[in-house]
Design an enzyme around this catalytic site. Structure first.
Site, PDB file in Angstrom:
ATOM      1  N   ARG A 155       0.832  -1.228   0.000  1.00 53.61           N
ATOM      2  CA  ARG A 155       0.000   0.000   0.000  1.00 53.61           C
ATOM      3  C   ARG A 155       0.861   1.270   0.000  1.00 53.61           C
ATOM      4  O   ARG A 155       0.494   2.297   0.573  1.00 53.61           O
ATOM      5  CB  ARG A 155      -0.964   0.020   1.203  1.00 53.61           C
ATOM      6  N   SER A 225     -10.994  -1.583   3.160  1.00 53.33           N
ATOM      7  CA  SER A 225     -10.194  -1.820   4.371  1.00 53.33           C
ATOM      8  C   SER A 225      -9.792  -0.480   4.971  1.00 53.33           C
ATOM      9  O   SER A 225      -9.111   0.302   4.322  1.00 53.33           O
ATOM     10  CB  SER A 225      -8.929  -2.601   4.031  1.00 53.33           C
ATOM     11  N   GLU A 321      -5.307   2.663   6.391  1.00 50.02           N
ATOM     12  CA  GLU A 321      -4.929   2.538   4.985  1.00 50.02           C
ATOM     13  C   GLU A 321      -5.478   3.731   4.206  1.00 50.02           C
ATOM     14  O   GLU A 321      -4.899   4.171   3.221  1.00 50.02           O
ATOM     15  CB  GLU A 321      -5.510   1.231   4.424  1.00 50.02           C
TER      16      GLU A 321
END
Ligand code: FAD
Length: 338
Positions: A155, A225, A321
């Site tokens: 990420r 998420s 995230e």
């Protein structure tokens, strides 16, 4: 009058203006107008990885630069895509065109231009695997540059650091190998026979599983998420696994171990936990949802409770995230949550 900012959390957040741009020229024009008015700008695709903690005192520019061009040589297909194309539509178009490769990344919301920024990933595959180049325009000069090494990680990419300020992704180059190999390491894909499975079958399965497991943002606002899966060192892992022998864990090449943030949250009994209109999803604890009437502060307060509870139970810090924005632009979530 202020304009509503598109966001898949479906939070009522507003900006001074929200403008869609279809070309680099329109984008630069918008930037210059904002400069003259002394207003900050923020680029968005679909707002599916973004939490606005308050109204934005500037201009939100929605990237709608479109184009899909396919060329090939004997070994590869080369796909040059406008940053404003919708990611899932690209994946679908390529599968329909018998160009396999992206099937594991089906149904991830958002725009193509956002995919390299957080190196989107699912079902054992990350964007990085297909990255050829990323095209960015430098707002101050109008120069378009191509970056080949995105310094991708989990990420993460160089587009979150070196090219965060003053650059906008306007195009993405993908390189898909013709000698296609299915990637079947994850979840229900493991059941397929690698010798007979097709990209279309994987695409359909990924869509089916995602639809059954993840809340549809059109029905229940969310940004996927909310937290990254934490990566811990082996010593801490060894101590934890003694107490929690069923804890899912994924060893990393560097000796560290990645844990499932959703499992940790679930173990804290937080599934379904609600503050105001925001709740931990009752099926997938990694996802925070808007039950219909949430305001941004509810989501911020809920994420703080989740972080603190996991910290207390496991001595593990969860990092968001998703990207946090305030009235001036992006902020470090830790400043708000710790
Ligand atoms: C239901 C659901 C499931 C999801 N599943 C996954 C998953 O499996 N895997 C995964 O990796 N992610 C997943 N996500 C997260 C999200 O889909 C991805 O992060 C996606 O790439 C975000 O795209 P976007 O266009 O909506 O980005 P936005 O939220 O619009 O923007 C994200 C960030 O990038 C910046 N940005 C956007 N466009 C540009 C541009 N052209 N140039 C420069 N900066 C830009 C924005 O300012 C912001 O900081 C999921 C989200 C949802 C809602």
């Amino acid at each position: 009058m202020k304009k509503a900012i598109p966001n898949t959390f479906k939070l009522p957040v507003y900006a001074y203006d929200v403008i869609s741009v279809c070309s680099v020229e329109q984008l630069l024009d918008c930037y210059r107008q904002a400069k003259i008015k002394n207003l900050p700008i923020l680029i968005l695709g679909e707002g599916s990885n973004t939490l606005f903690t308050e109204d934005f005192d500037g201009i939100v520019i929605i990237n709608r630069i479109k184009a899909i061009m396919v060329t090939e040589d004997s070994d590869y297909w080369f796909i040059h895509v406008g940053a404003g194309e919708i990611w899932h539509q690209l994946v679908s178009y390529l599968i329909d065109s018998n160009i396999p490769g992206l099937e594991n990344l089906a149904l991830i919301p958002g725009c193509v231009g956002s995919a390299p920024i957080q190196n989107i990933g699912a079902y054992g595959v990350e964007f990085e695997k297909f990255a050829h180049f990323v095209e960015l325009v430098e707002l101050a000069t109008g120069n378009v540059i191509r970056v080949k090494d995105g310094k991708y990680g989990y990420r993460e990419s160089i587009f979150k650091s070196q090219y965060l300020e003053g650059y906008v992704v306007v195009g993405v180059g993908l390189k898909l190998i013709k000698q296609w190999q299915p990637i079947l390491e994850y979840g229900e894909l493991k059941n397929f026979d690698p010798n007979t499975v097709t990209a279309r079958v994987i695409f359909d399965k990924v869509c089916e599983v995602r639809r059954s497991k993840l809340p549809d943002p059109n029905i229940l606002g969310n940004a996927g998420s909310f937290f990254k899966n934490p990566v811990i060192d082996k010593v801490q892992y060894d101590a934890l696994i003694e107490y929690y022998p069923n804890m899912p864990a994924y060893p990393q090449a560097n000796g560290q171990v990645k844990l499932a943030a959703g499992w940790l949250i679930d173990q804290c009994g937080l599934k379904g936990y609600q503050i105001g209109g925001a709740a931990v999803h009752d099926k997938q604890a990694l996802v925070l949802v808007n039950k219909g009437n949430a305001i941004a502060q509810d989501v911020v307060d809920l994420s703080r409770v989740v972080i603190n509870t996991v910290q207390q139970k496991f001595n593990i810090h969860l990092s968001p995230e998703i990207r946090f924005m305030n009235k001036q632009g992006e902020i470090n979530p830790n400043l708000l949550l710790l």
